[in-house]
Design a protein around this motif. Structure first.
Motif, PDB file in Angstrom:
ATOM      1  N   TRP B  85      -5.491  -1.397  -2.280  1.00  8.05           N
ATOM      2  CA  TRP B  85      -6.945  -1.212  -2.322  1.00  8.05           C
ATOM      3  C   TRP B  85      -7.291   0.139  -2.950  1.00  8.05           C
ATOM      4  O   TRP B  85      -8.226   0.252  -3.724  1.00  8.05           O
ATOM      5  CB  TRP B  85      -7.507  -1.348  -0.910  1.00  8.05           C
ATOM      6  CG  TRP B  85      -8.945  -0.957  -0.761  1.00  8.05           C
ATOM      7  CD1 TRP B  85      -9.460  -0.047   0.113  1.00  8.05           C
ATOM      8  CD2 TRP B  85     -10.068  -1.467  -1.477  1.00  8.05           C
ATOM      9  NE1 TRP B  85     -10.812   0.042  -0.020  1.00  8.05           N
ATOM     10  CE2 TRP B  85     -11.221  -0.808  -0.986  1.00  8.05           C
ATOM     11  CE3 TRP B  85     -10.225  -2.419  -2.500  1.00  8.05           C
ATOM     12  CZ2 TRP B  85     -12.503  -1.055  -1.467  1.00  8.05           C
ATOM     13  CZ3 TRP B  85     -11.508  -2.670  -2.985  1.00  8.05           C
ATOM     14  CH2 TRP B  85     -12.625  -1.993  -2.475  1.00  8.05           C
ATOM     15  N   ASP B  86      -6.513   1.149  -2.622  1.00  9.53           N
ATOM     16  CA  ASP B  86      -6.654   2.487  -3.214  1.00  9.53           C
ATOM     17  C   ASP B  86      -8.113   2.931  -3.213  1.00  9.53           C
ATOM     18  O   ASP B  86      -8.611   3.475  -4.206  1.00  9.53           O
ATOM     19  CB  ASP B  86      -6.082   2.478  -4.638  1.00  9.53           C
ATOM     20  CG  ASP B  86      -5.965   3.902  -5.199  1.00  9.53           C
ATOM     21  OD1 ASP B  86      -5.892   4.848  -4.397  1.00  9.53           O
ATOM     22  OD2 ASP B  86      -5.973   4.029  -6.436  1.00  9.53           O
ATOM     23  N   ASP B  87      -8.754   2.626  -2.113  1.00  7.39           N
ATOM     24  CA  ASP B  87     -10.147   3.040  -1.938  1.00  7.39           C
ATOM     25  C   ASP B  87     -11.057   2.570  -3.069  1.00  7.39           C
ATOM     26  O   ASP B  87     -12.011   3.253  -3.427  1.00  7.39           O
ATOM     27  CB  ASP B  87     -10.227   4.558  -1.783  1.00  7.39           C
ATOM     28  CG  ASP B  87     -11.469   4.942  -0.975  1.00  7.39           C
ATOM     29  OD1 ASP B  87     -11.850   4.153  -0.076  1.00  7.39           O
ATOM     30  OD2 ASP B  87     -12.054   5.989  -1.266  1.00  7.39           O
ATOM     31  N   GLY B  88     -10.701   1.433  -3.630  1.00  8.64           N
ATOM     32  CA  GLY B  88     -11.608   0.831  -4.614  1.00  8.64           C
ATOM     33  C   GLY B  88     -11.501   1.386  -6.024  1.00  8.64           C
ATOM     34  O   GLY B  88     -12.354   1.124  -6.859  1.00  8.64           O
ATOM     35  N   ARG B  89     -10.435   2.113  -6.311  1.00  7.58           N
ATOM     36  CA  ARG B  89     -10.252   2.654  -7.667  1.00  7.58           C
ATOM     37  C   ARG B  89      -9.520   1.663  -8.533  1.00  7.58           C
ATOM     38  O   ARG B  89      -8.689   0.917  -8.016  1.00  7.58           O
ATOM     39  CB  ARG B  89      -9.470   3.967  -7.594  1.00  7.58           C
ATOM     40  CG  ARG B  89     -10.341   5.178  -7.254  1.00  7.58           C
ATOM     41  CD  ARG B  89      -9.491   6.416  -7.128  1.00  7.58           C
ATOM     42  NE  ARG B  89      -8.685   6.362  -5.920  1.00  7.58           N
ATOM     43  CZ  ARG B  89      -8.964   7.062  -4.812  1.00  7.58           C
ATOM     44  NH1 ARG B  89     -10.004   7.863  -4.765  1.00  7.58           N
ATOM     45  NH2 ARG B  89      -8.196   6.962  -3.754  1.00  7.58           N
ATOM     46  N   PRO B  90      -9.694   1.602  -9.809  1.00  6.13           N
ATOM     47  CA  PRO B  90     -10.719   2.350 -10.552  1.00  6.13           C
ATOM     48  C   PRO B  90     -12.089   1.684 -10.437  1.00  6.13           C
ATOM     49  O   PRO B  90     -13.091   2.354 -10.620  1.00  6.13           O
ATOM     50  CB  PRO B  90     -10.221   2.265 -11.994  1.00  6.13           C
ATOM     51  CG  PRO B  90      -9.491   0.967 -12.042  1.00  6.13           C
ATOM     52  CD  PRO B  90      -8.876   0.765 -10.706  1.00  6.13           C
ATOM     53  N   ASP B  91     -12.091   0.366 -10.140  1.00  6.60           N
ATOM     54  CA  ASP B  91     -13.384  -0.250  -9.868  1.00  6.60           C
ATOM     55  C   ASP B  91     -13.198  -1.276  -8.758  1.00  6.60           C
ATOM     56  O   ASP B  91     -12.099  -1.786  -8.544  1.00  6.60           O
ATOM     57  CB  ASP B  91     -13.944  -0.921 -11.125  1.00  6.60           C
ATOM     58  CG  ASP B  91     -13.079  -2.072 -11.555  1.00  6.60           C
ATOM     59  OD1 ASP B  91     -13.423  -3.235 -11.264  1.00  6.60           O
ATOM     60  OD2 ASP B  91     -12.010  -1.812 -12.172  1.00  6.60           O
ATOM     61  N   THR B  92     -14.276  -1.554  -8.079  1.00  6.48           N
ATOM     62  CA  THR B  92     -14.183  -2.354  -6.859  1.00  6.48           C
ATOM     63  C   THR B  92     -13.556  -3.722  -7.093  1.00  6.48           C
ATOM     64  O   THR B  92     -12.673  -4.144  -6.343  1.00  6.48           O
ATOM     65  CB  THR B  92     -15.587  -2.535  -6.260  1.00  6.48           C
ATOM     66  OG1 THR B  92     -16.209  -1.254  -6.169  1.00  6.48           O
ATOM     67  CG2 THR B  92     -15.501  -3.132  -4.883  1.00  6.48           C
ATOM     68  N   VAL B  93     -13.998  -4.400  -8.137  1.00  7.45           N
ATOM     69  CA  VAL B  93     -13.514  -5.766  -8.346  1.00  7.45           C
ATOM     70  C   VAL B  93     -12.017  -5.806  -8.636  1.00  7.45           C
ATOM     71  O   VAL B  93     -11.283  -6.589  -8.040  1.00  7.45           O
ATOM     72  CB  VAL B  93     -14.303  -6.460  -9.477  1.00  7.45           C
ATOM     73  CG1 VAL B  93     -13.638  -7.768  -9.859  1.00  7.45           C
ATOM     74  CG2 VAL B  93     -15.731  -6.716  -9.039  1.00  7.45           C
ATOM     75  N   SER B  94     -11.546  -4.956  -9.515  1.00  9.87           N
ATOM     76  CA  SER B  94     -10.120  -5.046  -9.842  1.00  9.87           C
ATOM     77  C   SER B  94      -9.267  -4.578  -8.668  1.00  9.87           C
ATOM     78  O   SER B  94      -8.190  -5.107  -8.415  1.00  9.87           O
ATOM     79  CB  SER B  94      -9.807  -4.267 -11.123  1.00  9.87           C
ATOM     80  OG  SER B  94      -9.952  -2.885 -10.891  1.00  9.87           O
ATOM     81  N   ALA B  95      -9.757  -3.598  -7.908  1.00 12.13           N
ATOM     82  CA  ALA B  95      -9.033  -3.188  -6.709  1.00 12.13           C
ATOM     83  C   ALA B  95      -8.972  -4.351  -5.717  1.00 12.13           C
ATOM     84  O   ALA B  95      -7.946  -4.599  -5.079  1.00 12.13           O
ATOM     85  CB  ALA B  95      -9.707  -1.988  -6.059  1.00 12.13           C
ATOM     86  N   PHE B  96     -10.060  -5.084  -5.643  1.00  6.40           N
ATOM     87  CA  PHE B  96     -10.127  -6.225  -4.738  1.00  6.40           C
ATOM     88  C   PHE B  96      -9.069  -7.263  -5.095  1.00  6.40           C
ATOM     89  O   PHE B  96      -8.369  -7.795  -4.229  1.00  6.40           O
ATOM     90  CB  PHE B  96     -11.516  -6.850  -4.836  1.00  6.40           C
ATOM     91  CG  PHE B  96     -11.911  -7.631  -3.631  1.00  6.40           C
ATOM     92  CD1 PHE B  96     -12.238  -6.984  -2.454  1.00  6.40           C
ATOM     93  CD2 PHE B  96     -11.966  -9.016  -3.667  1.00  6.40           C
ATOM     94  CE1 PHE B  96     -12.603  -7.697  -1.338  1.00  6.40           C
ATOM     95  CE2 PHE B  96     -12.332  -9.740  -2.542  1.00  6.40           C
ATOM     96  CZ  PHE B  96     -12.655  -9.081  -1.383  1.00  6.40           C
ATOM     97  N   GLU B  97      -8.953  -7.494  -6.364  1.00 10.51           N
ATOM     98  CA  GLU B  97      -7.932  -8.454  -6.790  1.00 10.51           C
ATOM     99  C   GLU B  97      -6.523  -7.950  -6.517  1.00 10.51           C
ATOM    100  O   GLU B  97      -5.633  -8.720  -6.200  1.00 10.51           O
ATOM    101  CB  GLU B  97      -8.062  -8.725  -8.282  1.00 10.51           C
ATOM    102  CG  GLU B  97      -9.154  -9.711  -8.597  1.00 10.51           C
ATOM    103  CD  GLU B  97      -9.224  -9.889 -10.083  1.00 10.51           C
ATOM    104  OE1 GLU B  97      -8.161  -9.890 -10.723  1.00 10.51           O
ATOM    105  OE2 GLU B  97     -10.347  -9.988 -10.602  1.00 10.51           O
ATOM    106  N   ARG B  98      -6.341  -6.656  -6.675  1.00  7.76           N
ATOM    107  CA  ARG B  98      -5.026  -6.085  -6.399  1.00  7.76           C
ATOM    108  C   ARG B  98      -4.634  -6.357  -4.946  1.00  7.76           C
ATOM    109  O   ARG B  98      -3.463  -6.576  -4.633  1.00  7.76           O
ATOM    110  CB  ARG B  98      -5.050  -4.583  -6.667  1.00  7.76           C
ATOM    111  CG  ARG B  98      -3.990  -4.140  -7.651  1.00  7.76           C
ATOM    112  CD  ARG B  98      -4.117  -2.682  -8.035  1.00  7.76           C
ATOM    113  NE  ARG B  98      -4.932  -1.910  -7.129  1.00  7.76           N
ATOM    114  CZ  ARG B  98      -5.859  -1.040  -7.527  1.00  7.76           C
ATOM    115  NH1 ARG B  98      -6.088  -0.861  -8.816  1.00  7.76           N
ATOM    116  NH2 ARG B  98      -6.548  -0.358  -6.635  1.00  7.76           N
ATOM    117  N   VAL B  99      -5.621  -6.353  -4.062  1.00  3.49           N
ATOM    118  CA  VAL B  99      -5.336  -6.626  -2.651  1.00  3.49           C
ATOM    119  C   VAL B  99      -4.799  -8.048  -2.490  1.00  3.49           C
ATOM    120  O   VAL B  99      -3.807  -8.274  -1.789  1.00  3.49           O
ATOM    121  CB  VAL B  99      -6.594  -6.407  -1.788  1.00  3.49           C
ATOM    122  CG1 VAL B  99      -6.358  -6.897  -0.370  1.00  3.49           C
ATOM    123  CG2 VAL B  99      -6.964  -4.931  -1.776  1.00  3.49           C
ATOM    124  N   GLY B 100      -5.446  -8.980  -3.178  1.00  3.93           N
ATOM    125  CA  GLY B 100      -4.952 -10.356  -3.110  1.00  3.93           C
ATOM    126  C   GLY B 100      -3.520 -10.460  -3.604  1.00  3.93           C
ATOM    127  O   GLY B 100      -2.668 -11.099  -2.979  1.00  3.93           O
TER     128      GLY B 100
END
Lengths: 233, 233
Positions: B85-100
């Motif tokens: 998640w990295d606190d939503g870096r660099p942008d919220t959507v791509s961080a969100f996908e990284r979580v998945g």
DNA sequence: GGCTCATGTAAAAGCCGTTCACATGAGCTG
DNA sequence: CAGCTCATGTGAACGGCTTTTACATGAGCC
């Protein structure tokens, strides 16, 4: 009521007469009570009123019994999904949602089957018969997705039906696994699993460009579309 | 390399010195090889080079060992998700996908932990410590959903973050459970689990009105939006 | 009536989980 | 360093489970 050879209980001769069926039934009872891990072959034999060695006349080993149950589970599952889909009546979208609900209903009402099918750790692909039964059940979802894909709004790319089917399946399975069975060990939710899944599917369908608002008069993605998760007051 | 008290192998005195850790390690090995059902307490003891009774000095029973593993699993899981998640870096959507993706990666790379956490049939809610660890992991997803919900396009109703989090969780869990582990018994797919989940999440987010196209210059739901599942040739 | 073979039984071997009395020795106390 | 103590490991034992083997029973067929 059934009369003779009731539950292995009453006086019976040397031969049981219907042991295979009695064992399957007993196993279902036990699995729904104590999970597929807690179930023992010996217990099932006892419940059927036979010696611990008797089941081996009907099943190669414990795993084969569980596989038989999973097999039947997939068959009932297929039949339930078929019924829910009802060939897309009265309209494709609502029939589609009914399929999702049926998935949850099956997980809740037949936990023993569900466990045997998905949580028993059986190597599904090592058993061709079992695999085939599972494919047939999935084929229902697949067929429904196909019909839905054909309804894609003109002008938008048509989504691959297989992918949609896999998405719907994973949503249903995810919700059922995590929150499905009320009795067992899960988590508290702010809404019912059914509502959770319904909202999930509706949002997903909207993401594909389908009209999913209850009132199909309005086009999607216009001014202030209402959320599928319930209207704000 | 580590030198002393290697793997319970070499000459050791009456006391092992690090038995608890050795048992946990052995259990992880065994579970990843034979599933949580196939794992036996005695085997773990053997692998650590102690008598079958020794483990009882460190764990009340077999279930407590598995619970300990699940506990550690949730901790590693939480840490992995936090990192993704990295606190939503660099942008919220791509961080969100990284979580998945991290969810899937965990299921694949730590099958033993994953099994212990989700497939062992443990009564999660009967163990407060375990429950808390699981809540902490979920809290990451929840927090990410919160941030994402705050980005809802103006004019649209803001989706409940808790619901989004549950949706994302169930998608990830569904994909991981059904198609997650390459080695074990699952089903053939027309695409990788990662791609499947990514498409699912993107479609879902689009359904909520988020801009999810790769090139964030375009508005959503316009003329011929490209599907998130890949461009048609 | 008699034969045959599917179906059930009894006994036994081997494994597992778990408990209990007992052994060992690491670490503290003086 | 002597001695004590208590956490940690051992061995033996109990009951239960799975699975195999030799044997018993009787249902169905000639």
């Amino acid at each position: 009521m059934s009369w003779r050879k009731d539950q292995g209980r009453a006086e019976r001769g040397y031969h049981h007469g219907n042991l295979k069926e009695a064992l399957l039934q007993a196993a279902l009872d036990l699995i729904s009570k104590k999970g597929p891990a807690g179930f023992t072959f010996a217990d099932a034999a006892r419940m059927a009123g036979v010696s611990p060695a008797a089941p081996y006349r009907h099943f190669r080993d414990r795993d084969e019994l569980i596989a038989s149950i999973a097999q039947r589970g997939f068959e009932q599952f297929e039949s339930l999904l078929t019924q829910a889909w009802d060939d897309g009546r009265p309209d494709t979208v609502s029939a589609f949602e009914r399929v999702g609900k049926a998935y949850l209903a099956f997980a809740r009402e037949e936990p023993a089957f569900y466990s045997a099918m998905f949580e028993s750790g059986l190597p599904v692909d090592s058993n061709p018969t079992l695999m085939a039964a599972s494919e047939r059940a999935f084929a229902i979802i697949r067929a429904a997705a196909e019909r839905l894909a054909a309804l894609a709004p003109p002008g938008t790319p048509r989504p691959p039906a297989m992918m949609m089917a896999l998405h719907i399946w994973s949503m249903s399975h995810g919700v059922a696994s995590l929150f499905g069975r009320g009795d067992a060990a899960r988590r508290k939710l702010p809404m019912s699993p059914e509502d959770l899944l319904e909202a999930e599917v509706l949002i997903y369908l909207r993401g594909l460009g389908f009209l999913t608002d209850r009132n199909p008069g309005t086009a999607a993605a216009d001014e202030k579309p209402a959320g599928p998760w319930g209207k704000p007051k």
